[in-house]
Design an enzyme around this catalytic site. Structure first.
Site, mmCIF file in Angstrom:
data_model
loop_
_atom_site.group_PDB
_atom_site.id
_atom_site.type_symbol
_atom_site.label_atom_id
_atom_site.label_comp_id
_atom_site.label_asym_id
_atom_site.label_seq_id
_atom_site.Cartn_x
_atom_site.Cartn_y
_atom_site.Cartn_z
ATOM 1 N N ASP A 1 -1.759 5.828 -6.372
ATOM 2 C CA ASP A 1 -2.129 4.899 -5.300
ATOM 3 C C ASP A 1 -2.150 3.465 -5.831
ATOM 4 O OD1 ASP A 1 -3.091 4.039 -2.750
ATOM 5 O OD2 ASP A 1 -5.115 3.947 -3.573
ATOM 6 N N ASP B 1 0.838 -1.192 0.000
ATOM 7 C CA ASP B 1 0.000 0.000 0.000
ATOM 8 C C ASP B 1 0.877 1.247 0.000
ATOM 9 O OD1 ASP B 1 -1.791 2.041 0.430
ATOM 10 O OD2 ASP B 1 -2.929 0.984 1.966
#
Ligand SMILES: *[C@@H]1O[C@H](CO)[C@@H](O)[C@H](O)[C@H]1NC(C)=O
Ligand SMILES: *[C@@H]1O[C@H](CO)[C@@H](O)[C@H](O)[C@H]1NC(C)=O
Ligand SMILES: *[C@@H]1O[C@H](CO)[C@@H](O)[C@H](O)[C@H]1NC(C)=O
Ligand SMILES: *[C@@H]1O[C@H](CO)[C@@H](O)[C@H](O)[C@H]1NC(C)=O
Length: 435
Positions: A312, A114
């Protein structure tokens, strides 16, 4: 040849039953490069047991994105947002996993990567509400819990000091966790990192937690980057595989060695209020050759409001703030109308630009200072075989969050290498087939 997701999943499921695990899954990661798997990969224990239909899988990923975007907006706004009510089970927020080994002797965990989070956390033995394999700290000779006096305890949000142990609570998507702050050896590919600080989860609620933990690749305190500065010099790159591909061999390459030399860069921007996010300055968007008309405020970076554009790894479909999305979509539709005989536009879930006849789509280009990223059809369209529906795989930022953020998401990153060169404060992007 296009292979539908349900067909692919049923094929993989059958081949697993017949042949056991794909031998590729058991090969060790080499050097400083970790294999990156999609959660639906044949090697992933998190793939749906019963294949979802194409519509179901697309809607599921969109629903997961919704929770993710709320989470990212809450990071930007630095306030927590009440999770959206949804009848749908929100599971497995981040999409890609890597294999890490924790402790001595090593225990294998498939952690979600992440880029928009800093810390690592792992479900620990005895955890209430954790769903999958856990790390058994009692079996590791190198494990220890950190105390309140340890400097790392000041880097976690809201630490609590019951007794002398350092513990903390945090929210992730619609979940919350309670964890001890702990240390153990993390082995990433062939590199051992002794004394890695992570959260050992003791209690979890909600269902947006990755089942075997999270490896934060942000650049704030306690992230992989800050804990391995000497080893990897805050440099990493990844190539994310397309989930429709049979090979699924993406990679996460840690450190400056072996990174591409011929790559275009754009500066990374830093938001001091939210240091973990990787902001870039997207200045324009092109559909085909045409630069579409977007009000500058829809793209501008503003550290006070958190507005701008981030890269992201955990969101699936790119989201643009409404005026930017509308401009891109309208031009995209105009082009299709011209090239595909006024094909009728329909919608599917959150996608509003779908066609049920074959279309020839224009490229879409994201433009940054120093770098243009031009996306081919594979990064722009999702297809079903059965219903022959094709949708533009982007959407407007959800209107139930205070949306100021453009998110360049993982479907639009697939088959490109994204190089995060933090010491030189730049992001490089190059086409690469990682399927
Ligand atoms: C977490 O910390 C508490 C308080 O020190 C301790 O009693 C407990 O055993 C720890 N849990 C784990 C899994 O290390
Ligand atoms: C953290 O979570 C635990 C377990 O849910 C709870 O008992 C504790 O009160 C929480 N601490 C804070 C500071 O919210
Ligand atoms: C991917 O799989 C195809 C078909 O099995 C094979 O021909 C190709 O060489 C593989 N590519 C890589 C990079 O392993
Ligand atoms: C990006 O595209 C624009 C418009 O076509 C062009 O003017 C610019 O030179 C390109 N930038 C780079 C770095 O290639």
């Amino acid at each position: 040849m296009r292979i539908s997701l349900p067909l692919l999943l049923s094929f993989l499921f059958l081949s697993l039953v017949v042949q056991g695990l794909d031998p590729k899954c058991d090969t060790p990661d080499q050097g400083s490069t970790l294999k990156v798997l999609h959660v639906y990969s044949p090697c992933s224990p998190f793939r749906p047991p019963k294949p979802l239909s194409w519509e179901e899988s697309v809607l599921q990923m969109l629903a997961e994105d919704q929770a993710r975007l709320q989470f990212l907006s809450s990071l930007v706004a630095k306030k927590s947002i009440v999770p959206i009510a949804s009848g749908r089970q929100i599971t497995q927020s981040p999409t890609y996993i890597v294999r890490t080994q924790i402790g001595t002797p090593p225990q294998t965990m498939l952690m979600a990567m992440d880029t928009s989070n800093d810390a690592a956390w792992v479900p620990c033995a005895g955890c209430l509400g954790c769903s999958s394999a856990v790390f058994t700290s009692a079996k590791s000779t190198t494990f220890k819990n950190l105390g309140c006096q340890d400097p790392q305890c000041k880097q976690v949000p809201n630490p609590t000091c019951g007794g002398s142990a350092c513990a903390f609570n945090l929210t992730y998507g619609s979940s919350s966790i309670a964890a001890n702050l702990s240390q153990d050896t993390f082995t990433l590919a062939a590199d051992a990192v002794p004394g890695y600080t992570f959260g050992c989860i003791l209690k979890a609620t909600g269902n947006s937690l990755p089942p075997q933990g999270l490896l934060g690749l942000g650049r704030g305190p306690l992230s992989l980057l800050s804990q391995t500065q000497n080893l990897y010099q805050s440099t990493f790159s990844y190539c994310l595989p397309n989930f429709r591909s049979l090979n699924f061999s993406g990679s996460l390459r840690l450190g400056p060695i072996g990174q591409p030399k011929n790559i275009k860069y754009t500066p990374l921007l830093k938001n001091p209020r939210r240091s973990s996010l990787y902001y870039v300055n997207m200045v324009a968007i092109r559909v085909g050759r045409k630069i579409v008309d977007i009000p500058p405020s829809a793209l501008a970076f503003n550290p006070t409001t958190g507005a701008g554009t981030i890269i992201d790894s955990g969101t699936v479909f790119t989201r643009l703030v409404l005026p930017a999305y509308t401009a891109v979509r309208d031009e995209f539709r105009r082009r299709i109308a011209r090239t595909s005989g006024n094909a009728a536009v329909s919608s599917l879930g959150g996608f509003d630009t779908c066609y049920s006849v074959p279309i020839v789509a224009p490229t879409i280009g994201f433009m940054f200072p120093g770098m243009n990223v031009t996306l081919p059809q594979d990064n722009l369209l999702i297809h079903s075989t059965a219903g022959s529906i094709t949708c533009l795989a982007m959407a407007a930022a959800p209107d139930n969050v205070n949306s100021v953020l453009n998110v360049i998401a993982n479907m639009q990153q697939q088959n490109h290498r994204f190089l995060f060169d933090v010491p030189n404060s730049r992001l490089g992007v190059a086409r690469e087939r990682c399927t």
